[in-house]
Design a protein around this motif. Structure first.
Motif, PDB file in Angstrom:
ATOM      1  N   THR A  96       0.796  -1.246   0.102  1.00 51.43           N
ATOM      2  CA  THR A  96       0.106  -0.036   0.105  1.00 51.43           C
ATOM      3  C   THR A  96       0.865   1.325   0.037  1.00 51.43           C
ATOM      4  OG1 THR A  96      -0.277  -0.300   2.600  1.00 51.43           O
ATOM      5  CG2 THR A  96      -1.870  -1.212   1.118  1.00 51.43           C
ATOM      6  N   ARG A  97       1.955   1.157   0.628  1.00 50.31           N
ATOM      7  CA  ARG A  97       2.761   2.417   0.721  1.00 50.31           C
ATOM      8  C   ARG A  97       3.519   2.623  -0.620  1.00 50.31           C
ATOM      9  NH1 ARG A  97       5.582   5.000   4.683  1.00 50.31           N
ATOM     10  NH2 ARG A  97       3.615   4.484   5.969  1.00 50.31           N
ATOM     11  N   GLU A  98       4.001   1.723  -1.221  1.00 51.38           N
ATOM     12  CA  GLU A  98       4.383   1.816  -2.713  1.00 51.38           C
ATOM     13  C   GLU A  98       3.576   2.175  -3.662  1.00 51.38           C
ATOM     14  OE1 GLU A  98       5.912  -2.020  -3.324  1.00 51.38           O
ATOM     15  OE2 GLU A  98       7.619  -1.871  -2.176  1.00 51.38           O
ATOM     16  N   ARG A  99       2.109   1.735  -3.694  1.00 51.12           N
ATOM     17  CA  ARG A  99       1.194   2.143  -4.521  1.00 51.12           C
ATOM     18  C   ARG A  99       0.850   3.798  -4.144  1.00 51.12           C
ATOM     19  NH1 ARG A  99       2.541  -2.092  -5.300  1.00 51.12           N
ATOM     20  NH2 ARG A  99       4.301  -0.931  -6.562  1.00 51.12           N
ATOM     21  N   ILE A 120      -6.029   5.365  -3.546  1.00 50.95           N
ATOM     22  CA  ILE A 120      -5.054   4.861  -2.477  1.00 50.95           C
ATOM     23  C   ILE A 120      -5.922   4.237  -1.418  1.00 50.95           C
ATOM     24  CG2 ILE A 120      -4.026   5.519  -0.275  1.00 50.95           C
ATOM     25  CD1 ILE A 120      -3.059   8.046  -2.068  1.00 50.95           C
ATOM     26  N   ASP A 121      -7.263   4.529  -1.374  1.00 47.77           N
ATOM     27  CA  ASP A 121      -8.132   3.882  -0.579  1.00 47.77           C
ATOM     28  C   ASP A 121      -8.388   2.391  -0.941  1.00 47.77           C
ATOM     29  OD1 ASP A 121      -8.337   5.920   1.502  1.00 47.77           O
ATOM     30  OD2 ASP A 121     -10.165   6.750   0.695  1.00 47.77           O
ATOM     31  N   GLN A 122      -8.499   2.284  -2.282  1.00 48.72           N
ATOM     32  CA  GLN A 122      -8.818   0.934  -2.981  1.00 48.72           C
ATOM     33  C   GLN A 122      -7.635   0.006  -2.625  1.00 48.72           C
ATOM     34  OE1 GLN A 122     -11.432  -0.063  -4.171  1.00 48.72           O
ATOM     35  NE2 GLN A 122     -11.059  -1.525  -6.086  1.00 48.72           N
ATOM     36  N   PHE A 123      -6.443   0.177  -2.656  1.00 47.14           N
ATOM     37  CA  PHE A 123      -5.360  -0.375  -2.157  1.00 47.14           C
ATOM     38  C   PHE A 123      -5.348  -0.667  -0.848  1.00 47.14           C
ATOM     39  CE2 PHE A 123      -3.602   1.146  -6.369  1.00 47.14           C
ATOM     40  CZ  PHE A 123      -3.872   0.078  -7.290  1.00 47.14           C
ATOM     41  N   LYS A 124      -5.794   0.152  -0.064  1.00 40.95           N
ATOM     42  CA  LYS A 124      -5.650  -0.204   1.440  1.00 40.95           C
ATOM     43  C   LYS A 124      -6.657  -1.259   1.752  1.00 40.95           C
ATOM     44  CE  LYS A 124      -3.715   4.249   3.335  1.00 40.95           C
ATOM     45  NZ  LYS A 124      -3.948   5.386   3.760  1.00 40.95           N
TER      46      LYS A 124
END
Length: 234
Positions: A199-202, A221-225
């Motif tokens: 998540t940090r990388e994205r 970002i919320d989607q990846f989280k």
């Protein structure tokens, strides 16, 4: 014992640290049977391996995040049950997600992704989220962005997973979604290895990106989280 290694954007297509680690891991357990479940961008990369697969790799399956909705002929427009509607609504609104309902919805129903994303239920769910949180934006832009956010996830949710005793995801993200879905559907074990926090990388990539602007960066970002949280929870 059959182990499914779930990888995104690396082995066996690209050389590098994570790919070399996966290759070495498989070679270290010659008595185990391995399946590779590889997440790649599109079909142009299919089968273009840079590694010679070890003898204990029996199968390679590919998921394309940029693809077409194949075999749509004859499929009716999809209508969701009340439970399915609530589960997908919670996913879009980033509430407590009933992932098992979402998994079974896309695995067990002949859903056309094109028809789903252009359908009445999806439109209503997006409109509710828009009215609640994003009414300052142009709705047409918001709707098409949400469609683009969810399409790669839906390709993952529609994939017919190979069966294994253990799913070893070499990241969270889409790989974690596939591993979590396999655990729910097959009762298999799930192992996550982090080679850098996904998540940090994205998030860092999105903050630097020019193709997405403003609040839409936060939506991605919320989607990846939420995908990574699923993997951690399972």
């Amino acid at each position: 014992m059959k182990v499914c290694i779930v990888v995104e954007g690396c082995y066996p297509y690209v050389t590098g640290g994570v790919s070399s680690w996966v290759h070495g891991l498989i070679q270290s357990f010659p008595k185990l049977e391995f399946i590779i479940l590889a997440i790649i961008s599109n079909r142009s990369l299919s089968g273009k391996f840079t590694y010679e697969l070890p003898e204990n790799v029996s199968e390679v399956h590919e998921l394309y995040l940029e693809d077409a909705d194949w075999n749509r002929k004859g499929r009716r427009r999809c209508r969701l049950s009340k439970a399915e509607y609530q589960a997908f609504r919670s996913l879009v609104r980033n509430r407590r997600v009933e992932w098992e309902t979402v998994f079974r919805m896309f695995q067990e129903k002949p859903i056309s992704l094109d028809k789903f994303l252009m359908g009445e239920d999806f439109l209503k769910i997006v409109r509710e989220s828009y009215d609640m949180y994003y009414s300052q934006l142009v709705f047409s832009d918001f709707l098409w962005t949400i469609r683009s956010v969810y399409l790669p996830l839906l390709f993952a949710l529609k994939m017919k997973l190979p069966k294994a005793d253990l799913y070893h995801c070499v990241a969270t993200g889409y790989a974690g979604v596939l591993g979590s879905m396999a655990k729910v559907l097959y009762g298999s074990r799930l192992l996550i290895s982090e080679h850098g926090i996904y998540t940090r990388e994205r998030e860092e990539e999105l903050l630097r990106a020019d193709w997405v602007q403003g609040v839409y960066k936060n939506i991605w970002i919320d989607q990846f989280k939420k995908m990574s949280k699923l993997a951690y929870d399972k």
